[in-house]
Design an enzyme around this catalytic site. Sequence first.
Site, PDB file in Angstrom:
ATOM      1  N   PRO A   2      99.301  89.390 116.907  1.00  0.00           N
ATOM      2  CA  PRO A   2      98.082  88.584 116.856  1.00  0.00           C
ATOM      3  C   PRO A   2      98.110  87.502 117.923  1.00  0.00           C
ATOM      4  CG  PRO A   2      99.500  88.077 114.978  1.00  0.00           C
ATOM      5  CD  PRO A   2     100.143  89.208 115.723  1.00  0.00           C
ATOM      6  N   GLU A   3      96.980  87.321 118.568  1.00  0.00           N
ATOM      7  CA  GLU A   3      96.845  86.284 119.590  1.00  0.00           C
ATOM      8  C   GLU A   3      95.711  85.359 119.162  1.00  0.00           C
ATOM      9  OE1 GLU A   3      96.713  88.070 123.538  1.00  0.00           O
ATOM     10  OE2 GLU A   3      98.053  89.672 122.889  1.00  0.00           O
ATOM     11  N   LYS A  62      99.540  80.431 119.061  1.00  0.00           N
ATOM     12  CA  LYS A  62      99.732  81.607 118.224  1.00  0.00           C
ATOM     13  C   LYS A  62     100.410  81.256 116.893  1.00  0.00           C
ATOM     14  CE  LYS A  62     101.226  84.052 121.938  1.00  0.00           C
ATOM     15  NZ  LYS A  62     101.789  85.208 122.657  1.00  0.00           N
ATOM     16  N   ARG A 257     105.563  95.638 125.926  1.00  0.00           N
ATOM     17  CA  ARG A 257     105.301  94.838 127.120  1.00  0.00           C
ATOM     18  C   ARG A 257     104.475  95.618 128.130  1.00  0.00           C
ATOM     19  NH1 ARG A 257     104.934  90.100 125.870  1.00  0.00           N
ATOM     20  NH2 ARG A 257     104.753  89.679 128.085  1.00  0.00           N
TER      21      ARG A 257
END
Length: 274
Positions: A2-3, A62, A257
């Site tokens: 989650p951002e 965050k 990533r």
Amino acid sequence: MPELPELEVVKEVLQRRIVGTTIESVEIVLPGGAIVVRDLTRGDSVAALTGATISAIARRGKFLVFALPPLYLVLNPKLTGRLQLAARAEKRMAKTHLVLALSSGDELRYVDQKTMGQLYLTRDLDAVPDFAGMGPEPFDISLDAFCARLKLYRGEIKGILTRGEFVAGIGNAYADEILWNARLHPYRKRTQLTSEEIVRLYEAMQSTLRDAVAKVRAEMGEQIHVKPRDFLAVHLKTGKPCPRCGTPISLVGANQRITNFCRTCQPGGLIKGM
Ligand SMILES: [Zn+2]
């Protein structure tokens, strides 16, 4: 992962649903609960949380911060943590590590498939790892301040955008979206960006995140444990047509990533084969 957009909407739902409620009982579900719950007060966290009233909920970067005066419960969900609001009778999801039974009849549950996130119980927010050093919120920073801060960092622009001490709340997914909207290659060096490109980056950061908050709000509803991401333009869209030009979306990297971008709309970069 989650951002900012997901956590902003989770915060809104929780402000509506659980602020003012009291925690009637606490269950730290072992073994995961012992890993994710970190009591920085060195006290008895179950005793401290039981009977506490949730007086406010805020998001910072965050992190989500639950004010339980005189304590705070601070969530850093990292890549895999999420909260769930459920009726008490509702079956628990696998990997539920913490259950707070609230006076409203709901339960607030913390679920984390890989036990990567952390829930800190603390009297002092600055004691929470990575909290005090966070940069400004993307919606709060002016263009001038953004340009001045950017000068403090070297390296590739995507790496800078995802550093919490530069601006808070942007991770791997929304960095890809912001750079696509700004039409900047993720591996462009900060020192190579023109002032016009930096303005584009600043504007894309604000518009991308604002649009995402609205889309997440519409799709998430009260289901705070889901992570709506189908609307993203490039992130996790490897091989799909770029919504702007139709070029198949490129992929670099692996696992959590990965970087997705459009090699036509976002030219440049110095890596071979791109
Ligand atoms: Zn494109």
